[in-house]
Design an enzyme around this catalytic site. Structure first.
Site, PDB file in Angstrom:
ATOM      1  N   ASP A   1      42.196  26.915  35.184  1.00  0.00           N
ATOM      2  CA  ASP A   1      42.358  27.015  33.734  1.00  0.00           C
ATOM      3  C   ASP A   1      43.225  25.839  33.265  1.00  0.00           C
ATOM      4  O   ASP A   1      42.726  24.739  33.064  1.00  0.00           O
ATOM      5  CB  ASP A   1      42.977  28.385  33.449  1.00  0.00           C
ATOM      6  CG  ASP A   1      43.064  28.733  31.983  1.00  0.00           C
ATOM      7  OD1 ASP A   1      42.414  28.071  31.173  1.00  0.00           O
ATOM      8  OD2 ASP A   1      43.792  29.684  31.647  1.00  0.00           O
TER       9      ASP A   1
ATOM     10  N   GLU B   1      39.847  29.089  45.196  1.00  0.00           N
ATOM     11  CA  GLU B   1      40.489  29.592  43.972  1.00  0.00           C
ATOM     12  C   GLU B   1      39.441  30.273  43.093  1.00  0.00           C
ATOM     13  O   GLU B   1      38.285  29.850  43.061  1.00  0.00           O
ATOM     14  CB  GLU B   1      41.147  28.382  43.277  1.00  0.00           C
ATOM     15  CG  GLU B   1      41.821  28.596  41.956  1.00  0.00           C
ATOM     16  CD  GLU B   1      43.031  29.517  41.955  1.00  0.00           C
ATOM     17  OE1 GLU B   1      42.871  30.670  42.366  1.00  0.00           O
ATOM     18  OE2 GLU B   1      44.098  29.092  41.475  1.00  0.00           O
ATOM     19  N   ASP B   2      39.836  31.333  42.398  1.00  0.00           N
ATOM     20  CA  ASP B   2      38.883  32.022  41.532  1.00  0.00           C
ATOM     21  C   ASP B   2      38.568  31.209  40.274  1.00  0.00           C
ATOM     22  O   ASP B   2      37.419  30.982  39.939  1.00  0.00           O
ATOM     23  CB  ASP B   2      39.395  33.426  41.155  1.00  0.00           C
ATOM     24  CG  ASP B   2      40.813  33.426  40.582  1.00  0.00           C
ATOM     25  OD1 ASP B   2      41.448  32.347  40.481  1.00  0.00           O
ATOM     26  OD2 ASP B   2      41.300  34.519  40.241  1.00  0.00           O
TER      27      ASP B   2
ATOM     28  N   PHE C   1      38.288  34.797  28.122  1.00  0.00           N
ATOM     29  CA  PHE C   1      38.986  35.485  29.201  1.00  0.00           C
ATOM     30  C   PHE C   1      37.968  36.298  29.992  1.00  0.00           C
ATOM     31  O   PHE C   1      37.298  37.171  29.441  1.00  0.00           O
ATOM     32  CB  PHE C   1      40.095  36.391  28.673  1.00  0.00           C
ATOM     33  CG  PHE C   1      41.005  36.857  29.764  1.00  0.00           C
ATOM     34  CD1 PHE C   1      42.085  36.076  30.169  1.00  0.00           C
ATOM     35  CD2 PHE C   1      40.778  38.050  30.427  1.00  0.00           C
ATOM     36  CE1 PHE C   1      42.915  36.487  31.215  1.00  0.00           C
ATOM     37  CE2 PHE C   1      41.602  38.470  31.466  1.00  0.00           C
ATOM     38  CZ  PHE C   1      42.678  37.678  31.849  1.00  0.00           C
ATOM     39  N   VAL C   2      37.863  35.993  31.275  1.00  0.00           N
ATOM     40  CA  VAL C   2      36.831  36.640  32.086  1.00  0.00           C
ATOM     41  C   VAL C   2      37.435  37.529  33.168  1.00  0.00           C
ATOM     42  O   VAL C   2      38.547  37.289  33.636  1.00  0.00           O
ATOM     43  CB  VAL C   2      35.874  35.602  32.719  1.00  0.00           C
ATOM     44  CG1 VAL C   2      35.017  34.933  31.668  1.00  0.00           C
ATOM     45  CG2 VAL C   2      36.623  34.555  33.534  1.00  0.00           C
TER      46      VAL C   2
ATOM     47  N   LYS D   1      37.574  26.298  33.551  1.00  0.00           N
ATOM     48  CA  LYS D   1      37.647  26.291  32.080  1.00  0.00           C
ATOM     49  C   LYS D   1      38.278  24.958  31.670  1.00  0.00           C
ATOM     50  O   LYS D   1      39.481  24.891  31.429  1.00  0.00           O
ATOM     51  CB  LYS D   1      38.598  27.401  31.606  1.00  0.00           C
ATOM     52  CG  LYS D   1      37.993  28.742  31.364  1.00  0.00           C
ATOM     53  CD  LYS D   1      38.970  29.587  30.550  1.00  0.00           C
ATOM     54  CE  LYS D   1      39.403  30.789  31.291  1.00  0.00           C
ATOM     55  NZ  LYS D   1      40.325  31.653  30.547  1.00  0.00           N
TER      56      LYS D   1
ATOM     57  N   ASP E   1      40.892  39.818  37.418  1.00  0.00           N
ATOM     58  CA  ASP E   1      41.392  41.064  36.838  1.00  0.00           C
ATOM     59  C   ASP E   1      41.910  40.889  35.414  1.00  0.00           C
ATOM     60  O   ASP E   1      42.149  39.781  34.948  1.00  0.00           O
ATOM     61  CB  ASP E   1      42.572  41.583  37.675  1.00  0.00           C
ATOM     62  CG  ASP E   1      43.852  40.793  37.418  1.00  0.00           C
ATOM     63  OD1 ASP E   1      43.793  39.546  37.433  1.00  0.00           O
ATOM     64  OD2 ASP E   1      44.899  41.416  37.159  1.00  0.00           O
TER      65      ASP E   1
ATOM     66  N   ARG F   1      38.475  44.020  38.943  1.00  0.00           N
ATOM     67  CA  ARG F   1      38.203  43.087  40.041  1.00  0.00           C
ATOM     68  C   ARG F   1      36.910  43.436  40.776  1.00  0.00           C
ATOM     69  O   ARG F   1      36.261  42.584  41.359  1.00  0.00           O
ATOM     70  CB  ARG F   1      39.348  43.124  41.071  1.00  0.00           C
ATOM     71  CG  ARG F   1      40.658  42.538  40.577  1.00  0.00           C
ATOM     72  CD  ARG F   1      41.582  42.302  41.762  1.00  0.00           C
ATOM     73  NE  ARG F   1      42.976  42.129  41.386  1.00  0.00           N
ATOM     74  CZ  ARG F   1      43.520  40.976  41.020  1.00  0.00           C
ATOM     75  NH1 ARG F   1      42.778  39.896  40.927  1.00  0.00           N
ATOM     76  NH2 ARG F   1      44.788  40.895  40.715  1.00  0.00           N
TER      77      ARG F   1
ATOM     78  N   LYS G   1      45.280  37.315  44.068  1.00  0.00           N
ATOM     79  CA  LYS G   1      44.312  38.147  44.743  1.00  0.00           C
ATOM     80  C   LYS G   1      42.901  37.802  44.278  1.00  0.00           C
ATOM     81  O   LYS G   1      41.918  38.260  44.837  1.00  0.00           O
ATOM     82  CB  LYS G   1      44.566  39.628  44.381  1.00  0.00           C
ATOM     83  CG  LYS G   1      45.929  40.131  44.711  1.00  0.00           C
ATOM     84  CD  LYS G   1      46.075  41.565  44.159  1.00  0.00           C
ATOM     85  CE  LYS G   1      47.516  41.974  44.143  1.00  0.00           C
ATOM     86  NZ  LYS G   1      47.705  43.213  43.356  1.00  0.00           N
ATOM     87  N   GLY G   2      42.832  37.026  43.220  1.00  0.00           N
ATOM     88  CA  GLY G   2      41.552  36.815  42.524  1.00  0.00           C
ATOM     89  C   GLY G   2      40.447  36.198  43.351  1.00  0.00           C
ATOM     90  O   GLY G   2      39.275  36.384  43.055  1.00  0.00           O
TER      91      GLY G   2
HETATM   92  P1  5GP Z   1      45.990  27.982  35.663  1.00  0.00           P
HETATM   93  O1  5GP Z   1      47.282  27.796  36.388  1.00  0.00           O
HETATM   94  O2  5GP Z   1      44.929  27.020  36.060  1.00  0.00           O
HETATM   95  O3  5GP Z   1      46.188  28.033  34.173  1.00  0.00           O
HETATM   96  O4  5GP Z   1      45.518  29.439  35.944  1.00  0.00           O
HETATM   97  C1  5GP Z   1      44.938  29.847  37.076  1.00  0.00           C
HETATM   98  C2  5GP Z   1      45.129  31.319  37.215  1.00  0.00           C
HETATM   99  O5  5GP Z   1      45.212  31.977  35.932  1.00  0.00           O
HETATM  100  C3  5GP Z   1      43.933  31.919  37.911  1.00  0.00           C
HETATM  101  O6  5GP Z   1      44.099  31.929  39.303  1.00  0.00           O
HETATM  102  C4  5GP Z   1      43.901  33.306  37.305  1.00  0.00           C
HETATM  103  O7  5GP Z   1      44.764  34.157  38.032  1.00  0.00           O
HETATM  104  C5  5GP Z   1      44.458  33.144  35.916  1.00  0.00           C
HETATM  105  N1  5GP Z   1      43.406  33.020  34.891  1.00  0.00           N
HETATM  106  C6  5GP Z   1      43.112  31.937  34.142  1.00  0.00           C
HETATM  107  N2  5GP Z   1      42.087  32.187  33.318  1.00  0.00           N
HETATM  108  C7  5GP Z   1      41.709  33.456  33.563  1.00  0.00           C
HETATM  109  C8  5GP Z   1      40.667  34.290  33.040  1.00  0.00           C
HETATM  110  O8  5GP Z   1      39.862  33.938  32.173  1.00  0.00           O
HETATM  111  N3  5GP Z   1      40.597  35.546  33.553  1.00  0.00           N
HETATM  112  C9  5GP Z   1      41.444  36.010  34.511  1.00  0.00           C
HETATM  113  N4  5GP Z   1      41.266  37.244  34.935  1.00  0.00           N
HETATM  114  N5  5GP Z   1      42.429  35.239  35.034  1.00  0.00           N
HETATM  115  C10 5GP Z   1      42.542  33.978  34.564  1.00  0.00           C
END
Ligand code: 5GP
Length: 187
Positions: free
Chosen positions: A110, A106-107, A159-160, A138, A166, A172, A40-41
């Site tokens: 990571d 994408e929000d 962590f944001v 990140k 969220d 959110r 949902k981000g």
């Molecule tokens: P990845 O698969 O790249 O590790 O993670 C992506 C997803 O992890 C993002 O769409 C988000 O939902 C979550 N995520 C990663 N880092 C953060 C963060 O700092 N804050 C929040 N709220 N969600 C994060």
């Protein structure tokens, strides 16, 4: 007490989102695009970005979740999570992607595991082009290398929350992207 510290304020976000939209408008001039938001981000980012993209555009949404329970933000920052990279689809797109210009919205990027999975799924649908617009990146935590075409901000390993992001479904609706700082006892 849980504390919030502004990392990127609403004015900086608005300015950067407008720049990203201008780049997308330029790159796809005269073409149609499908903006695919990752639930949902990305909802708030998509809403702002889409309104500034001056193209014939449609929306779609896709949902994913990772196997296993996500640890608390502080644990996550220490140890990471889901290193197996097992992601599953919880909601598929509603329209055909075949021969379309698809932009995944994408929000935050990571480890890259989620986006890597999503791009694999969407590539199988044979889009004409497939690109990624991510508000935040990140890079220090990357496990899977994924190509991003439009990135808003590179951020440190914090962590944001806010602007769609969220923690346990909260925050959110904050207008700024904030660092969530937890009390020491919850670490
Ligand atoms: P990845 O698969 O790249 O590790 O993670 C992506 C997803 O992890 C993002 O769409 C988000 O939902 C979550 N995520 C990663 N880092 C953060 C963060 O700092 N804050 C929040 N709220 N969600 C994060």
């Amino acid at each position: 007490m849980t504390e919030l510290r502004v990392l990127i304020d609403r004015d900086a976000i608005a300015k950067r989102v407008a720049e990203m939209a201008a780049n997308i408008t330029h790159d796809y001039a005269g073409q149609q695009v499908i903006l695919v938001g990752v639930l949902k981000g990305s909802a708030i980012f998509l809403a702002d970005l889409a309104r500034q993209v001056k193209l014939d555009a449609t929306f779609d949404f896709i949902g994913v979740s990772s196997y296993g329970n996500r640890p608390s933000p502080s644990q996550e920052l220490k140890s990471g999570w889901d290193s197996t990279g097992e992601v599953k689809l919880t909601k598929d797109v509603d329209q055909s992607m075949k021969d379309k210009n698809v932009i995944v919205v994408e929000d935050i990027l990571d480890t890259g595991l989620t986006l890597n999975y999503l791009l694999r799924v969407l590539r199988q649908r044979k889009p004409r082009t497939l690109r990624v617009a991510a508000l935040l990146d990140k890079p220090s935590r990357r496990i899977k290398n994924v190509r991003t075409d439009y990135v808003g901000f590179h951020i440190p390993n914090e962590f944001v929350v806010g602007y769609g992001l969220d923690y346990a479904e909260r925050y959110r609706n904050l207008k700024d992207v904030c660092i969530l700082q937890l009390p020491p006892e919850s670490t």
